[in-house]
Design a protein around this motif. Structure first.
Motif, PDB file in Angstrom:
ATOM      1  N   SER A  46       0.784  -1.310   0.228  1.00  0.00           N
ATOM      2  CA  SER A  46       0.081  -0.144  -0.056  1.00  0.00           C
ATOM      3  C   SER A  46       0.887   1.392   0.074  1.00  0.00           C
ATOM      4  O   SER A  46       2.336   1.595  -0.100  1.00  0.00           O
ATOM      5  CB  SER A  46      -1.145  -0.082   1.025  1.00  0.00           C
ATOM      6  N   HIS A  85       1.577   1.671   4.051  1.00  0.00           N
ATOM      7  CA  HIS A  85       1.982   0.425   4.458  1.00  0.00           C
ATOM      8  C   HIS A  85       1.410   0.402   6.250  1.00  0.00           C
ATOM      9  O   HIS A  85       0.943  -0.242   6.803  1.00  0.00           O
ATOM     10  CB  HIS A  85       2.300  -0.474   3.848  1.00  0.00           C
ATOM     11  N   GLU A 134       2.961  -0.850  13.514  1.00  0.00           N
ATOM     12  CA  GLU A 134       1.054  -0.533  13.355  1.00  0.00           C
ATOM     13  C   GLU A 134       1.041  -0.042  11.610  1.00  0.00           C
ATOM     14  O   GLU A 134       1.506   0.516  10.944  1.00  0.00           O
ATOM     15  CB  GLU A 134       0.790   0.919  13.875  1.00  0.00           C
ATOM     16  N   ASP A 135      -0.042  -1.387  12.083  1.00  0.00           N
ATOM     17  CA  ASP A 135      -0.536  -1.363  10.578  1.00  0.00           C
ATOM     18  C   ASP A 135      -1.462  -0.829   9.800  1.00  0.00           C
ATOM     19  O   ASP A 135      -2.453   0.373  10.298  1.00  0.00           O
ATOM     20  CB  ASP A 135      -1.233  -2.749  10.306  1.00  0.00           C
ATOM     21  N   LEU A 136      -1.480   0.600   8.506  1.00  0.00           N
ATOM     22  CA  LEU A 136      -2.013   1.947   8.615  1.00  0.00           C
ATOM     23  C   LEU A 136      -3.470   1.558   7.111  1.00  0.00           C
ATOM     24  O   LEU A 136      -3.441   1.981   6.513  1.00  0.00           O
ATOM     25  CB  LEU A 136      -1.235   2.735   7.619  1.00  0.00           C
ATOM     26  N   ASN A 137      -3.894  -0.279   7.953  1.00  0.00           N
ATOM     27  CA  ASN A 137      -5.132  -0.135   7.145  1.00  0.00           C
ATOM     28  C   ASN A 137      -4.728  -0.474   5.937  1.00  0.00           C
ATOM     29  O   ASN A 137      -5.489  -0.117   4.421  1.00  0.00           O
ATOM     30  CB  ASN A 137      -6.281   0.938   6.972  1.00  0.00           C
ATOM     31  N   SER A 138      -3.455  -1.371   5.629  1.00  0.00           N
ATOM     32  CA  SER A 138      -3.269  -1.503   4.125  1.00  0.00           C
ATOM     33  C   SER A 138      -3.418  -2.918   3.307  1.00  0.00           C
ATOM     34  O   SER A 138      -4.805  -3.419   4.867  1.00  0.00           O
ATOM     35  CB  SER A 138      -2.126  -2.112   4.973  1.00  0.00           C
ATOM     36  N   ARG A 139      -3.966  -2.887   2.751  1.00  0.00           N
ATOM     37  CA  ARG A 139      -4.854  -4.163   1.880  1.00  0.00           C
ATOM     38  C   ARG A 139      -4.564  -5.207   1.991  1.00  0.00           C
ATOM     39  O   ARG A 139      -5.195  -5.908   2.510  1.00  0.00           O
ATOM     40  CB  ARG A 139      -4.159  -3.804   0.353  1.00  0.00           C
ATOM     41  N   SER A 166      -2.666  -5.591  13.686  1.00  0.00           N
ATOM     42  CA  SER A 166      -2.817  -4.386  13.300  1.00  0.00           C
ATOM     43  C   SER A 166      -1.301  -3.481  14.178  1.00  0.00           C
ATOM     44  O   SER A 166      -1.099  -2.633  14.220  1.00  0.00           O
ATOM     45  CB  SER A 166      -3.795  -3.839  14.443  1.00  0.00           C
TER      46      SER A 166
END
Length: 558
Positions: A52, A55, A68-73, A84
């Motif tokens: 992403s 990402h 931290e996951d940044l709302n990645s695909r 997360s």
């Protein structure tokens, strides 16, 4: 703050970046938050279209590092588990949803160094016979690995030579590196750590090089005569007052397990460790032979890491130069386009990672005419950008000369052909629009622009000749058409039409007509923005593989 947290704050955090090809580099986690993703403005750029744009990120909380996951695909994985948010520990492995993509290994250098030093200080005072050298060697190798990023390569190699002298009991050590056609001394030290001169190596490097070529494993020249062309026969090890000489090849380390590395040819070595003694023979017991080979592999790893680091620095230098070139190239584009009156226009050029050959211009030729140019020089890089700049100057000067479009195009073609000998060419759409709606154009193999009616009807403006610079005597036909009020001319480079999505579909076939039909009623600026937005959704990238130029001109007579 408690002492434990203070210790973590002082530790130098970093990421070992393992690329898809297996190459490893190390980056420090600075600044914080530390952004990771595909987009070029991230602190760590993942050159993988599946990642992403932004990402993940790494932040600090109470002295700890947290990913931290940044709302990645496709998600963020730590040690194989999708997360997360996750507090990182030393040696944690971070991945991004694909086994064949980037892998990151989180490291805290100070924690690692404390562990090594504790091992050294905790060693038994009276070790078992043979165990002392093994413990010291393991500690030295680990310290060398831990300090690679903070000490120079030369310092680490010197530590390797010191360790080799400690293991063998030899008196002098030299680390020689291969430089065709022979060897050069890189490190020279005695057993006390004092530096030596290159001339202290009395054995000719040509003789050592011969030994390296003819033996594949641990080399002990012992009391062999040193016979080589140009070397006196009496110059044996004994004549040089040496009790023994030991050579260990430095194996070229490739991606994969170091333990599996073997020498298959002389080209698989980068140099060797050479040690000699005048008063006592070197200890070459089986255990010490194994330790020397381990040290040689460690030195080879350091050299390979230094080579990769230098390559990475060179890439960074080139990228900095390309960034400057990109900025200059963008400054050559028109800073303002007309947005009122009978002729209005909107244009943009989305750059790729490389300096490209795209160029566009829109300028007035008196009160009743506007000139439009969109060009694309073949290839990428600085040479293409320079030629694009030359074309821009040619068209600007040609527009003011008392010659027709046909003659101007012929002159530019000859100019380009003479300087590139046909190795570079340019596709160009050049048009002149008069106040009465008469449009005259030449298209030298450029993607066919679209004349778009307010109701969505469209027609293409065909090619009228070969690309500029391809053949010296090419001719260029000028064609005409008449625009009506509200008509737009949509011009673009092949970076837009030939852009592909993940299903290998082309933007021109899949999206171009639909976007133009649905947005035909928008003004020039709105239509250009709609095309850019459609491209981003189609290709799912903000950094295209090729420059993308879009120019929309609108005819609105008073």
């Amino acid at each position: 703050m408690d002492p434990h947290s203070a210790k973590k704050d002082a530790a130098v955090a970093g990421l070992v970046v393992v690329g898809p090809s297996g190459n490893r580099t190390r980056v420090g986690i600075q600044p914080v938050p530390f952004m990771i993703g595909r987009q070029a403005d991230n602190h760590l750029v993942l050159r993988d279209n599946r990642a992403s744009r932004t990402h993940a990120r790494i932040v600090t909380e109470n002295g700890d590092y947290v990913v931290e996951d940044l709302n990645s695909r496709h998600g963020v994985y730590v040690n194989g588990q999708r997360v997360s948010r996750h507090k990182l520990a030393n040696s944690d492995r971070i991945e991004f949803g694909f086994a064949d993509s980037y892998k990151l290994i989180f490291t805290l250098e100070e924690d690692e160094l404390h562990r090594i030093l504790e091992q050294i200080s905790g060693a038994p005072a009276t070790p078992a016979p043979g165990a002392s050298n093994l413990a010291k060697l393991r500690a030295l190798v680990e310290v060398a690995r831990a300090l690679q990023s903070s000490l120079s390569t030369q310092d680490v190699l010197a530590a390797v030579v010191d360790a080799a002298l400690a293991v063998t009991g030899a008196e002098r050590g030299f680390l020689l590196l291969r430089e065709d056609p022979g060897l050069v001394v890189s490190v020279a030290r005695d057993r006390g750590g004092a530096p030596l001169k290159d001339t202290d190596l009395r054995v000719p490097t040509s003789v050592i090089n011969r030994a390296l070529r003819t033996r594949r494993e641990l080399l002990s020249m012992s009391f062999d005569p040193l016979e080589e062309q140009g070397v006196r026969p009496e110059m044996s090890v004994a004549d040089l007052e040496l009790r023994g000489v030991v050579c260990v090849p430095l194996v070229r380390v490739r991606a994969g397990s170091v333990q599996d590395t073997v020498i298959t040819s002389v080209n698989d070595t980068v140099g060797l460790l050479y040690m000699d003694s005048r008063h006592a023979a070197a200890d070459l017991s089986s255990g010490n032979r194994e330790l020397l080979q381990t040290l040689a592999l460690e030195a080879s790893t350091v050299l390979e890491n230094a080579r990769l680091l230098e390559e990475e620095r060179e890439k960074q230098r080139m990228e900095e130069e390309l960034n400057v070139a990109r900025q200059i190239q963008r400054l050559l584009l028109p800073s303002e386009l007309p947005f009122t009156g009978w002729f209005r226009a909107s244009g943009s050029s989305i750059p790729s990672r490389q300096v490209g050959g795209d160029y566009y211009d829109v300028h007035a030729a008196g009160a009743d005419r506007w000139i439009m140019v969109v060009a694309d020089v073949s290839g990428k890089g600085v040479s293409s950008a320079l030629l694009a700049s030359l074309l821009q100057g040619s068209f600007l000067l040609g527009a003011d000369a008392p010659i027709g479009i046909e003659e101007m195009m012929a002159r530019v073609n000859r100019f380009l052909n003479e300087r590139t000998q046909g190795e570079k060419y340019a596709t160009v759409f050049y048009a002149v629009l008069a106040r009465d709606g008469l449009l005259r154009w030449v298209n030298t193999g450029h993607p066919k622009p679209v004349v778009l009616r307010p109701g969505g009807e469209m027609r293409r403006l065909a090619s009228t000749g070969l690309p500029l610079g391809m053949l010296e005597d090419s001719t260029y036909e000028v064609r005409e058409t008449r625009l009506e009020s509200g008509d737009k001319i949509v011009m673009f480079s092949d970076g837009l039409t030939e852009a592909e999505n993940t299903e290998n579909e082309f933007f021109e076939k899949r999206e171009l007509r639909r976007v133009l039909e649905e947005n035909a009623a928008l003004d020039s600026n709105g239509l250009r923005a709609a095309l850019e937005k459609a491209f981003e959704a189609f290709a799912d990238t903000t950094v295209p593989a090729d420059d993308i130029t879009i120019v929309v001109a609108e005819y609105l007579p008073e």
